[in-house]
Design a protein around this motif. Sequence first.
Motif, PDB file in Angstrom:
ATOM      1  N   ASP A 109       0.903  -1.189  -0.068  1.00  0.00           N
ATOM      2  CA  ASP A 109      -0.076   0.206  -0.053  1.00  0.00           C
ATOM      3  C   ASP A 109       0.802   1.239  -0.129  1.00  0.00           C
ATOM      4  OD1 ASP A 109      -2.390  -1.272   0.015  1.00  0.00           O
ATOM      5  OD2 ASP A 109      -2.678  -1.246   1.873  1.00  0.00           O
ATOM      6  N   GLU A 110       1.921   1.325   0.947  1.00  0.00           N
ATOM      7  CA  GLU A 110       2.728   2.300   0.807  1.00  0.00           C
ATOM      8  C   GLU A 110       3.533   2.734  -0.377  1.00  0.00           C
ATOM      9  OE1 GLU A 110       4.168   2.329   5.506  1.00  0.00           O
ATOM     10  OE2 GLU A 110       5.394   1.291   4.062  1.00  0.00           O
ATOM     11  N   VAL A 111       3.770   1.630  -1.150  1.00  0.00           N
ATOM     12  CA  VAL A 111       4.443   1.835  -2.523  1.00  0.00           C
ATOM     13  C   VAL A 111       3.748   2.189  -3.604  1.00  0.00           C
ATOM     14  CG1 VAL A 111       5.739   0.434  -4.322  1.00  0.00           C
ATOM     15  CG2 VAL A 111       6.115   0.140  -1.803  1.00  0.00           C
ATOM     16  N   THR A 112       2.452   1.773  -3.712  1.00  0.00           N
ATOM     17  CA  THR A 112       1.551   1.991  -4.601  1.00  0.00           C
ATOM     18  C   THR A 112       0.903   3.295  -4.449  1.00  0.00           C
ATOM     19  OG1 THR A 112      -0.230   0.738  -3.685  1.00  0.00           O
ATOM     20  CG2 THR A 112       0.961  -0.242  -5.234  1.00  0.00           C
ATOM     21  N   GLN A 113       0.516   3.703  -3.177  1.00  0.00           N
ATOM     22  CA  GLN A 113      -0.120   4.943  -2.654  1.00  0.00           C
ATOM     23  C   GLN A 113       0.781   6.058  -2.595  1.00  0.00           C
ATOM     24  OE1 GLN A 113      -2.962   4.451   0.338  1.00  0.00           O
ATOM     25  NE2 GLN A 113      -4.055   2.532  -0.780  1.00  0.00           N
ATOM     26  N   LYS A 114       2.093   5.730  -2.564  1.00  0.00           N
ATOM     27  CA  LYS A 114       3.213   6.697  -2.237  1.00  0.00           C
ATOM     28  C   LYS A 114       2.804   7.648  -0.975  1.00  0.00           C
ATOM     29  CE  LYS A 114       4.704   6.922  -7.128  1.00  0.00           C
ATOM     30  NZ  LYS A 114       5.128   7.843  -8.207  1.00  0.00           N
ATOM     31  N   ARG A 115       2.544   6.928  -0.069  1.00  0.00           N
ATOM     32  CA  ARG A 115       2.277   7.378   1.312  1.00  0.00           C
ATOM     33  C   ARG A 115       2.896   6.766   2.486  1.00  0.00           C
ATOM     34  NH1 ARG A 115      -4.199   7.972   1.169  1.00  0.00           N
ATOM     35  NH2 ARG A 115      -3.643   8.600   3.584  1.00  0.00           N
ATOM     36  N   ILE A 116       3.204   7.416   3.298  1.00  0.00           N
ATOM     37  CA  ILE A 116       3.945   6.711   4.528  1.00  0.00           C
ATOM     38  C   ILE A 116       3.744   7.619   5.871  1.00  0.00           C
ATOM     39  CG2 ILE A 116       6.220   5.918   5.867  1.00  0.00           C
ATOM     40  CD1 ILE A 116       7.317   5.343   3.100  1.00  0.00           C
ATOM     41  N   LYS A 117       3.126   6.857   6.646  1.00  0.00           N
ATOM     42  CA  LYS A 117       2.578   7.506   7.881  1.00  0.00           C
ATOM     43  C   LYS A 117       3.480   7.870   8.956  1.00  0.00           C
ATOM     44  CE  LYS A 117      -1.023   7.544  11.171  1.00  0.00           C
ATOM     45  NZ  LYS A 117      -1.335   9.021  10.964  1.00  0.00           N
ATOM     46  N   ASP A 118       4.611   6.784   9.142  1.00  0.00           N
ATOM     47  CA  ASP A 118       5.798   7.235  10.128  1.00  0.00           C
ATOM     48  C   ASP A 118       6.675   6.055   9.942  1.00  0.00           C
ATOM     49  OD1 ASP A 118       5.144   4.767  11.957  1.00  0.00           O
ATOM     50  OD2 ASP A 118       3.318   5.540  11.952  1.00  0.00           O
ATOM     51  N   PHE A 119       7.860   6.272  10.162  1.00  0.00           N
ATOM     52  CA  PHE A 119       9.145   5.371  10.025  1.00  0.00           C
ATOM     53  C   PHE A 119       9.934   5.725  11.245  1.00  0.00           C
ATOM     54  CE2 PHE A 119      10.507   8.641   7.012  1.00  0.00           C
ATOM     55  CZ  PHE A 119      11.649   8.767   7.415  1.00  0.00           C
ATOM     56  N   VAL A 120      10.715   4.733  11.822  1.00  0.00           N
ATOM     57  CA  VAL A 120      12.155   5.041  12.341  1.00  0.00           C
ATOM     58  C   VAL A 120      13.288   4.602  11.581  1.00  0.00           C
ATOM     59  CG1 VAL A 120      13.119   4.681  14.710  1.00  0.00           C
ATOM     60  CG2 VAL A 120      10.359   4.774  14.407  1.00  0.00           C
ATOM     61  N   THR A 121      14.507   5.461  11.706  1.00  0.00           N
ATOM     62  CA  THR A 121      15.627   5.172  10.997  1.00  0.00           C
ATOM     63  C   THR A 121      16.232   4.219  11.819  1.00  0.00           C
ATOM     64  OG1 THR A 121      16.802   6.648  12.057  1.00  0.00           O
ATOM     65  CG2 THR A 121      15.865   7.358   9.863  1.00  0.00           C
ATOM     66  N   ASN A 122      17.375   3.396  11.207  1.00  0.00           N
ATOM     67  CA  ASN A 122      18.019   2.345  11.756  1.00  0.00           C
ATOM     68  C   ASN A 122      18.720   2.789  12.874  1.00  0.00           C
ATOM     69  OD1 ASN A 122      17.182   0.813   9.498  1.00  0.00           O
ATOM     70  ND2 ASN A 122      19.034   0.989   8.412  1.00  0.00           N
ATOM     71  N   PRO A 123      18.777   1.962  14.193  1.00  0.00           N
ATOM     72  CA  PRO A 123      19.542   2.405  15.444  1.00  0.00           C
ATOM     73  C   PRO A 123      20.921   2.185  14.927  1.00  0.00           C
ATOM     74  CG  PRO A 123      18.472   0.110  15.725  1.00  0.00           C
ATOM     75  CD  PRO A 123      18.071   0.879  14.290  1.00  0.00           C
ATOM     76  N   GLU A 124      21.624   2.958  15.974  1.00  0.00           N
ATOM     77  CA  GLU A 124      23.134   2.931  15.923  1.00  0.00           C
ATOM     78  C   GLU A 124      23.633   1.692  16.862  1.00  0.00           C
ATOM     79  OE1 GLU A 124      26.907   5.486  17.256  1.00  0.00           O
ATOM     80  OE2 GLU A 124      25.043   6.368  16.821  1.00  0.00           O
ATOM     81  N   ARG A 125      24.528   0.723  16.239  1.00  0.00           N
ATOM     82  CA  ARG A 125      24.889  -0.640  16.770  1.00  0.00           C
ATOM     83  C   ARG A 125      26.367  -0.482  16.993  1.00  0.00           C
ATOM     84  NH1 ARG A 125      20.738  -4.441  17.165  1.00  0.00           N
ATOM     85  NH2 ARG A 125      18.876  -3.504  15.748  1.00  0.00           N
TER      86      ARG A 125
END
Length: 244
Positions: A109-125
């Motif tokens: 859905d995110e790819v086809t509708q080109k919409r993203i509600k929220d995300f968190v970038t990768n943590p530092e390890r």
Amino acid sequence: YFIAYYLSHYVRSEFAEFHYDMMGDVHDLMNFKIRELAWFMFGESAKTSFAKALILYMIAFDIEPYINADAFDTTNSERILFDVVWELQMNKRFIDDFGQKYNTNRTKDEVTQKRIKDFVTNPERDPQGNILKEGIRVEAHSTQESVRGRIHGAMRPGFVLIDDFETKKTLRSEAATTQIRVHIQEFKRGLDSKRRRVLYLGNILSEYGNIQSIIERAKHDPELRVRIVPLCMGTLSDLHTPLW
């Protein structure tokens, strides 16, 4: 330089003089010389592109751990996040220099509708895989939502982009105009007191709406800067010559 190198596909014309003024505004916002910045400009002035570049820049250099993007219609704020995620996952120049900041698969859905509600970038390890630092959280919201309860860990948002918050539709409704005004007042109280930064984007459609109230407040608030760029400027003989 960040825009010209990492987002060269955004740059289809030479920068206008006012674009360099906008870059200076961003510099002052990042260095807390101002806390609020408003770009009220004509459509296709690149103000939203600059805002997306700023979010990407803050992620690249780990400047702000909790970013919000608000718009009257949540579809618009979610599309801004989609474009940022696309750059994080597909921009080779960016990945070569800053690494994989976000490599989680997007839903169909995110790819086809080109919409993203929220995300968190990768943590530092560390080399053993232990998390040293949580990733940056980025959320899309509507100005019709309450700001209360926006928390990432123990942190409140530090940067809010307010895009497309006043439209012909909202101006026709006194209730909608009042609700947006309350939203702006509410999120300002809900931001982190030390990291707070706000960027407003819009077009001047009326002398009586929320954009005009921000323009008036800038006259006596040293922490707020408003930059107004009309489509055309000059004498009567060249009023139809666009600025860019």
